[in-house]
Motif scaffolding. Sequence first.
Motif, short mmCIF file in Angstrom:
data_model
loop_
_atom_site.label_atom_id
_atom_site.label_comp_id
_atom_site.label_asym_id
_atom_site.label_seq_id
_atom_site.Cartn_x
_atom_site.Cartn_y
_atom_site.Cartn_z
N GLY A 262 16.73 5.63 -9.34
CA GLY A 262 17.02 4.56 -8.60
C GLY A 262 15.51 5.05 -7.21
N THR A 263 14.79 5.86 -7.24
CA THR A 263 14.08 6.16 -6.48
C THR A 263 13.64 4.50 -5.35
OG1 THR A 263 13.32 8.16 -7.75
CG2 THR A 263 12.24 7.77 -5.53
N TYR A 264 13.23 4.11 -6.55
CA TYR A 264 12.23 2.52 -5.34
C TYR A 264 13.56 1.91 -5.26
CZ TYR A 264 7.68 5.32 -5.12
OH TYR A 264 6.73 5.96 -5.23
N ALA A 265 14.69 2.03 -4.81
CA ALA A 265 15.62 0.86 -5.99
C ALA A 265 15.79 0.22 -4.40
CB ALA A 265 17.07 1.84 -6.46
N PHE A 266 15.91 1.04 -3.15
CA PHE A 266 15.71 0.41 -2.32
C PHE A 266 15.30 -0.95 -1.65
CE2 PHE A 266 13.51 3.19 -1.16
CZ PHE A 266 11.84 2.81 0.23
N LEU A 267 13.96 -0.72 -1.88
CA LEU A 267 13.40 -2.12 -2.00
C LEU A 267 13.88 -2.99 -2.24
CD1 LEU A 267 10.20 -0.12 -2.58
CD2 LEU A 267 11.25 -0.57 -0.27
N GLU A 268 14.49 -3.39 -3.17
CA GLU A 268 14.97 -5.07 -3.70
C GLU A 268 16.61 -5.03 -3.34
OE1 GLU A 268 15.14 -8.07 -4.38
OE2 GLU A 268 14.14 -7.57 -4.87
N THR A 269 16.58 -5.68 -3.00
CA THR A 269 18.05 -6.26 -1.92
C THR A 269 18.99 -6.73 -2.60
OG1 THR A 269 17.51 -7.34 -0.62
CG2 THR A 269 17.86 -4.88 0.33
N ALA A 346 13.42 -0.83 7.56
CA ALA A 346 11.73 -0.49 8.25
C ALA A 346 10.64 -0.68 6.61
CB ALA A 346 11.75 -0.19 9.00
N ARG A 347 11.29 0.38 6.03
CA ARG A 347 10.45 -0.12 5.50
C ARG A 347 10.06 -0.85 4.21
NH1 ARG A 347 9.61 4.86 7.13
NH2 ARG A 347 9.92 6.43 5.61
N ARG A 348 11.58 -1.70 3.74
CA ARG A 348 11.20 -3.18 3.16
C ARG A 348 10.19 -4.50 3.97
NH1 ARG A 348 16.38 -2.06 1.71
NH2 ARG A 348 17.54 -2.90 3.41
N ALA A 349 10.41 -4.18 4.73
CA ALA A 349 9.11 -4.80 5.91
C ALA A 349 7.42 -4.30 5.98
CB ALA A 349 9.35 -5.28 7.58
N ASP A 350 7.39 -2.99 6.42
CA ASP A 350 6.46 -2.79 6.05
C ASP A 350 5.78 -3.20 4.73
OD1 ASP A 350 4.26 -0.21 6.88
OD2 ASP A 350 5.30 0.74 5.56
N HIS A 370 5.63 -5.80 -7.55
CA HIS A 370 6.62 -6.33 -7.00
C HIS A 370 6.31 -6.46 -5.69
CE1 HIS A 370 10.39 -6.38 -5.41
NE2 HIS A 370 10.95 -6.25 -5.70
N PRO A 371 6.99 -7.37 -4.77
CA PRO A 371 6.22 -8.09 -3.80
C PRO A 371 6.70 -7.05 -2.26
CG PRO A 371 8.38 -9.51 -4.22
CD PRO A 371 7.57 -8.99 -5.75
N ALA A 372 7.39 -6.49 -2.57
CA ALA A 372 7.96 -5.48 -1.66
C ALA A 372 8.05 -4.14 -2.17
CB ALA A 372 9.03 -5.89 -0.86
N SER A 373 7.08 -3.76 -2.34
CA SER A 373 6.95 -2.72 -3.23
C SER A 373 5.58 -1.30 -2.58
CB SER A 373 7.23 -2.45 -4.68
OG SER A 373 5.45 -2.79 -4.85
N TYR A 374 5.25 -0.69 -3.02
CA TYR A 374 4.68 0.17 -1.98
C TYR A 374 3.19 0.63 -3.54
CZ TYR A 374 6.14 1.63 2.52
OH TYR A 374 7.17 1.62 4.00
N SER A 375 2.76 -0.30 -4.32
CA SER A 375 2.67 0.25 -5.62
C SER A 375 1.72 -0.80 -5.83
CB SER A 375 3.06 0.66 -6.61
OG SER A 375 4.02 2.19 -5.63
N VAL A 376 0.87 -1.48 -6.02
CA VAL A 376 -0.17 -2.18 -7.03
C VAL A 376 -1.42 -1.05 -7.56
CG1 VAL A 376 -2.30 -3.64 -7.13
CG2 VAL A 376 -0.36 -3.67 -4.63
N TRP A 377 -0.67 -2.27 -9.19
CA TRP A 377 -1.15 -2.11 -10.84
C TRP A 377 -2.42 -3.04 -10.52
CZ3 TRP A 377 -0.84 2.18 -13.62
CH2 TRP A 377 -1.23 2.09 -15.40
#
Length: 444
Positions: A262-269, A346-350, A370-377
């Motif tokens: 769940g490392t990136y789970a905080f990005l999706e509420t 703040a991370r989600r908005a960023d 994902h529309p609110a993540s820090y990665s692009v494939w």
Amino acid sequence: MRPPSYKHVADELAAAIRAGTLPAGTRLPPHRALARQRGIAVATATRVYAELAARGLVVGEPGRGTYVRHPSGYDGPEPSRALPVPRVADLSFNQPLADGQADELRRALRALSTSGDVEALLRQHPPGGRRQDRAVVATYLLERGIDAAPADVLLTGGTQQALDVVLRALTRPGDVLAADALSYPGIRLLAAAHGLDLAPVPVTPSGPDLDALDRLCRARRVRAIYTMPTVHNPLGWVLDAERRARLAAVARAAGCLVIEDGTYAFLETAAPPPLRELAPERTCYVASLSKNVATGLRFGFAVVPARHAAALTGALRTTTWGTPGLVTAVATGWIADGTVARLERARRADAAARQETAREALAGMDVTAHPASYSVWLRLEPHQRPDHVAAVLAEEGILVSTGDAFAIGPSRPRALRLALATPPPGELGPALRRLRRAVDAIPP
């Protein structure tokens, strides 16, 4: 006359590659053709190419063959970070930081220095953490939909250590570990370190192929399934409730563990309940504060079934015991006073703003995110080899991760993973546009 061994043939080809006789991009003969040329069995030819791949000299591309790898070293799971020109952007690794976090740390350390029992920070905490610190994390996890007793929460030095102790305690060499065919690179390293047989599960645009996972579990004795159902790395998907229920049912029918990252789970509420709530008796949930707070904090946790808590505590005891007292005090203090929740907002908005920047800069290219993540494939064109593209971008001052770093199994995708979190916001757009120009300029 005995046919040459695979090592002998591999050494000859390696020498030709290093001498430049076989330059980067050369397509090597198919396995059967190599076997005929060298008078060896097809299985031996396969071992030759496997040996060359292990040496980092060739890369296999599904449906296209085996190619000599670019010698720059800017691709693969451990790429070079010494750029030949001044650095423009690091798109290879996510290290998100917000303005003012250094001041937050100073305030936290000042507060600790005047606390009642500062000497306690110098004492060794029990493996897995003190009960009061576990309770803070258990309360924090309620926001993620996880209702766990403090006794079932173990504190670790980040997600990677959490994964390590789960595998150390609950698997044995030779066990089968199923994972998405594209997945977090650290799981591949850990599987190799623990002697596990890593079995790739094909991926679809919306998640792992659960029919294929079911067939795998029926055909082989799978010990554990590693999965990232909420904001997958690198593909960004969020599994819906139906797929989560199906995955839990497959694991239950096969009698295997589920390791939920769940490392990136905080990005999706708005994600459905975690697998930990669907199959608590067999799911180990691991995560950390690396992406929502700071990568250098090295504070993570594992939520485990009660029947496995003693075994994992023993695994922690034999490694690093968990987190140092000072790190634990800072992390739990920030959780308790709302700093972590504020940073996550703040991370989600960023992340959403950076995704918008990426969509504009890379419009028309084949991307998944994902529309609110820090990665692009970013999928490349057929004539664009990831190792060559990474070398071209390095000449532009841009570091990227190539798709093979995320590949589980022999298939190597023709793609790049772009990490968006590290460049300053004002520099991300220009860097991505520069990347696009360089990639588009690569001739067929």
